[in-house]
Design a protein around this motif. Sequence first.
Motif, short mmCIF file in Angstrom:
data_model
loop_
_atom_site.label_atom_id
_atom_site.label_comp_id
_atom_site.label_asym_id
_atom_site.label_seq_id
_atom_site.Cartn_x
_atom_site.Cartn_y
_atom_site.Cartn_z
N MET A 1 0.84 -1.22 0.00
CA MET A 1 0.00 0.00 0.00
C MET A 1 0.87 1.27 0.00
O MET A 1 0.80 2.08 -0.91
CB MET A 1 -0.89 -0.04 1.24
N LEU A 2 1.71 1.37 1.06
CA LEU A 2 2.59 2.54 1.18
C LEU A 2 4.04 2.06 1.26
O LEU A 2 4.33 1.12 2.00
CB LEU A 2 2.24 3.33 2.44
N GLU A 3 4.88 2.73 0.51
CA GLU A 3 6.30 2.39 0.60
C GLU A 3 7.12 3.67 0.71
O GLU A 3 6.88 4.63 -0.04
CB GLU A 3 6.72 1.61 -0.65
N VAL A 4 8.03 3.69 1.66
CA VAL A 4 8.92 4.83 1.87
C VAL A 4 10.32 4.37 1.51
O VAL A 4 10.77 3.32 2.00
CB VAL A 4 8.82 5.30 3.34
N LYS A 5 10.97 5.11 0.61
CA LYS A 5 12.28 4.66 0.13
C LYS A 5 13.33 5.74 0.34
O LYS A 5 13.19 6.85 -0.20
CB LYS A 5 12.22 4.37 -1.37
N ASN A 6 14.31 5.45 1.14
CA ASN A 6 15.50 6.29 1.32
C ASN A 6 15.15 7.77 1.55
O ASN A 6 15.69 8.65 0.90
CB ASN A 6 16.40 6.14 0.08
N LEU A 7 14.24 8.01 2.48
CA LEU A 7 13.71 9.36 2.68
C LEU A 7 14.67 10.21 3.55
O LEU A 7 15.11 9.78 4.62
CB LEU A 7 12.35 9.25 3.38
N HIS A 8 14.96 11.40 3.04
CA HIS A 8 15.81 12.36 3.76
C HIS A 8 15.05 13.67 3.91
O HIS A 8 14.54 14.21 2.92
CB HIS A 8 17.08 12.68 2.96
N THR A 9 15.01 14.21 5.15
CA THR A 9 14.35 15.51 5.38
C THR A 9 15.23 16.34 6.30
O THR A 9 15.84 15.82 7.24
CB THR A 9 12.97 15.31 6.05
N ARG A 10 15.30 17.64 6.00
CA ARG A 10 16.06 18.57 6.85
C ARG A 10 15.12 19.58 7.47
O ARG A 10 14.17 20.02 6.86
CB ARG A 10 17.05 19.37 6.00
N HIS A 11 15.42 19.97 8.73
CA HIS A 11 14.83 21.17 9.32
C HIS A 11 15.99 22.16 9.39
O HIS A 11 16.83 22.04 10.28
CB HIS A 11 14.32 20.91 10.74
N GLY A 12 16.07 23.09 8.46
CA GLY A 12 17.23 23.97 8.42
C GLY A 12 18.50 23.14 8.27
O GLY A 12 18.61 22.34 7.35
N ASN A 14 19.41 20.91 10.47
CA ASN A 14 19.23 19.64 11.18
C ASN A 14 18.77 18.54 10.20
O ASN A 14 17.66 18.59 9.68
CB ASN A 14 18.19 19.86 12.29
N HIS A 15 19.63 17.58 9.97
CA HIS A 15 19.31 16.49 9.04
C HIS A 15 18.51 15.44 9.83
O HIS A 15 19.08 14.51 10.39
CB HIS A 15 20.64 15.91 8.53
N ALA A 16 17.19 15.63 9.88
CA ALA A 16 16.35 14.86 10.81
C ALA A 16 16.05 13.45 10.31
O ALA A 16 15.97 12.51 11.11
CB ALA A 16 15.05 15.61 11.10
N LEU A 17 15.89 13.27 9.00
CA LEU A 17 15.69 11.92 8.44
C LEU A 17 16.87 11.61 7.53
O LEU A 17 17.14 12.36 6.59
CB LEU A 17 14.41 11.83 7.61
N LYS A 18 17.54 10.49 7.82
CA LYS A 18 18.79 10.19 7.10
C LYS A 18 18.66 8.89 6.32
O LYS A 18 19.36 7.92 6.61
CB LYS A 18 19.95 10.08 8.10
N GLY A 19 17.71 8.84 5.40
CA GLY A 19 17.59 7.65 4.55
C GLY A 19 16.74 6.58 5.18
O GLY A 19 17.23 5.50 5.52
N VAL A 20 15.45 6.88 5.35
CA VAL A 20 14.53 5.95 6.01
C VAL A 20 13.75 5.17 4.94
O VAL A 20 13.22 5.77 4.01
CB VAL A 20 13.56 6.71 6.93
N SER A 21 13.70 3.84 5.10
CA SER A 21 12.96 2.99 4.16
C SER A 21 12.13 1.98 4.95
O SER A 21 12.62 1.40 5.92
CB SER A 21 13.91 2.20 3.27
#
Length: 237
Positions: A1-12, A14-21
């Motif tokens: 249904m849902l797939e998350v692949k190598n997700l990276h997110t920054r807050h300014g 701050n590298h808060a998500l570092k490759g989440v799958s």
Amino acid sequence: MLEVKNLHTRHGWNHALKGVSFRVPAGSLTAIVGANGAGKSTLLGTVAGIYNPFRGEVVLEGRQVQRLQAEQMVRQGISLVPEHRQIFDSLSVEDNLMLGAYPRWGGDRREIKRDMEDIVNLFPALGERLGDPAGGLSGGMQQMLAIGRGLMSRPKVLLLDEPSLGLAPLLVKEIFNTLNNLRKNGTTVLLVEQNARAAMYVADMVYVMDQGKIMLEGRPDELKKDRRVQQAYLGRG
Ligand code: ATP
């Protein structure tokens, strides 16, 4: 249904998500557990279109959706029940539920009414308070209302951010019993929780997150035996 692949997110900076799958199979309840600040809310916010990832994909039923804004995500079938619930205190319980149905306001009113009845069946205590201002409800009932509001958009995937937050143990139990019922009904749920014990009680699959990464994954019965999980998240040495 849902797939998350190598997700990276920054807050300014701050590298808060570092490759989440990870994957959330249809009809399953998938839980992400981790300590305060691990990045769990950032993860849900990114999947829900509140934050823009700078790398990676969010794939819903085979379609990439990571560039969509939050409102479009709801229309595509991703509904977020936020941390702290964000109930409208001065509106009635019924109006709060109706707000969750906003992507469907132009559609069939009878269908919306039927869905409201389903939610009242799921949370009978809410049914008795439909006309009351939502601000007068207890914390546990406000959480039920927030979940009910999330369901009113008929999501393909319901995202739940820390439903146990600030609730007494008995209420946590009640909320998690409800989540168990949701799972039995076939609702697809992605839950993030600091309360690993409660999450393991309802989840089909658990991912352990630390410092923006998934450190471990497994079925609850497997993870409960893992010494690292016992020491860090289940309070046993
Ligand atoms: P909590 O249980 O406290 O919500 P969490 O696991 O959900 O923790 P996040 O809230 O996603 O973690 O936070 C991950 C990191 O990103 C933390 O270092 C936090 O300080 C930072 N962060 C989160 N939101 C923002 C924001 N809006 N702006 C700047 N930094 C943020």
